[in-house]
Design a protein around this motif. Sequence first.
Motif, PDB file in Angstrom:
ATOM      1  N   GLN A 137     -10.697  20.660  -3.736  1.00 19.53           N
ATOM      2  CA  GLN A 137      -9.678  19.586  -4.450  1.00 19.53           C
ATOM      3  C   GLN A 137     -10.447  18.300  -4.598  1.00 19.53           C
ATOM      4  O   GLN A 137     -10.835  17.686  -3.862  1.00 19.53           O
ATOM      5  CB  GLN A 137      -8.527  19.572  -3.817  1.00 19.53           C
ATOM      6  CG  GLN A 137      -7.261  18.977  -4.557  1.00 19.53           C
ATOM      7  CD  GLN A 137      -6.010  18.879  -3.867  1.00 19.53           C
ATOM      8  OE1 GLN A 137      -5.964  18.357  -3.042  1.00 19.53           O
ATOM      9  NE2 GLN A 137      -4.994  19.194  -4.655  1.00 19.53           N
ATOM     10  N   PRO A 178      -9.229  13.106  -3.573  1.00 27.09           N
ATOM     11  CA  PRO A 178      -7.799  13.331  -3.980  1.00 27.09           C
ATOM     12  C   PRO A 178      -7.074  12.240  -3.661  1.00 27.09           C
ATOM     13  O   PRO A 178      -6.318  11.784  -4.454  1.00 27.09           O
ATOM     14  CB  PRO A 178      -7.613  14.684  -3.350  1.00 27.09           C
ATOM     15  CG  PRO A 178      -8.511  15.356  -3.042  1.00 27.09           C
ATOM     16  CD  PRO A 178      -9.655  14.460  -2.632  1.00 27.09           C
ATOM     17  N   LEU A 200      -5.354  16.024 -10.512  1.00 22.13           N
ATOM     18  CA  LEU A 200      -6.127  16.744  -9.391  1.00 22.13           C
ATOM     19  C   LEU A 200      -6.524  17.869  -9.873  1.00 22.13           C
ATOM     20  O   LEU A 200      -5.790  18.729 -10.644  1.00 22.13           O
ATOM     21  CB  LEU A 200      -5.063  16.957  -8.124  1.00 22.13           C
ATOM     22  CG  LEU A 200      -4.446  15.817  -7.318  1.00 22.13           C
ATOM     23  CD1 LEU A 200      -3.597  16.041  -6.196  1.00 22.13           C
ATOM     24  CD2 LEU A 200      -5.598  15.009  -6.891  1.00 22.13           C
ATOM     25  N   THR A 201      -7.688  18.665  -9.472  1.00 23.56           N
ATOM     26  CA  THR A 201      -8.248  19.584  -9.808  1.00 23.56           C
ATOM     27  C   THR A 201      -8.838  20.453  -8.896  1.00 23.56           C
ATOM     28  O   THR A 201      -9.098  19.603  -7.632  1.00 23.56           O
ATOM     29  CB  THR A 201      -9.047  19.352 -11.076  1.00 23.56           C
ATOM     30  OG1 THR A 201      -9.776  20.619 -11.782  1.00 23.56           O
ATOM     31  CG2 THR A 201     -10.750  18.617 -10.512  1.00 23.56           C
ATOM     32  N   MET A 202      -9.409  21.891  -9.031  1.00 24.37           N
ATOM     33  CA  MET A 202      -9.942  22.334  -7.919  1.00 24.37           C
ATOM     34  C   MET A 202     -11.408  22.654  -8.724  1.00 24.37           C
ATOM     35  O   MET A 202     -11.795  23.072  -9.636  1.00 24.37           O
ATOM     36  CB  MET A 202      -9.345  23.700  -8.015  1.00 24.37           C
ATOM     37  CG  MET A 202      -8.137  23.594  -7.134  1.00 24.37           C
ATOM     38  SD  MET A 202      -8.070  23.102  -5.423  1.00 24.37           S
ATOM     39  CE  MET A 202      -8.512  24.590  -4.696  1.00 24.37           C
TER      40      MET A 202
END
Length: 250
Positions: A137, A178, A200-202
């Motif tokens: 993340q 994050p 927020l991203t993966m």
Amino acid sequence: MSGHSKWSTIKRKKGALDAKRGKIFSKLAKEIMVAAKMGGGDPTMNPRLRTVLLAARAANMPKDKVDQAIKKGTGEGADAVDYSEVRYEGYGPGGVALIVEVLTDNKNRTVGEVRHALTKNGGSMAENGAVTGNFDQKGYSLIPKSAGSEEEIFEKAIEAGADDMNPVSDGYEIYTEPTSLHAVSEALEEMGIEAEEVKLTMLPKTTLEVDEKTARQVMRAIEMLEDNDDVQNVYTNFDMSEETMAALAE
């Protein structure tokens, strides 16, 4: 850069993101409601709400819609819905990994629709934990090219506390831890740099490059999933060559 990041660039070139702005606002409203319900309506005391409000501001979501969503989440507004958070994992065409995050009021309906989107496009569902180990993340911001040169933005991003920057055709992608996303976004704003997208991203640890035919299949699967009102985010580890990306952007 992962294929999904390139897919986002293709959508921006085609104007697809602008065409779906209403759907983007709807997804943001659901996330705001859930964040407010879980941690209260004060963003200074609610990190999750603070993060989604960054995303809403970057997307130019109207303030009245933001306020309405917060009130629904805290129980002040009418017609509040109880959403469940679910993460599904799967494989797309060519064996690419997929993570699908949803907010739903009907898990049975949503899992059937996610499964249908995958199987229709040559993919399949996977067990929980099957692919998440290949993702980290990260905080993500997209800075427009007009904000400055690559060297200028890189220096300011690192000074603001970012971990890395990735130049793309229409801007600069900035990645953070994050927990640092809000601080980095504020620091960049103080430097006069406003992001077009914050979230927020993966991010995949390793990527899988696919050919043009497979890339088109994967993109159809992602588009079908993203069109689902219950689906908040789709992450994948597929990648494509610059030539393939150019062909798909036409």
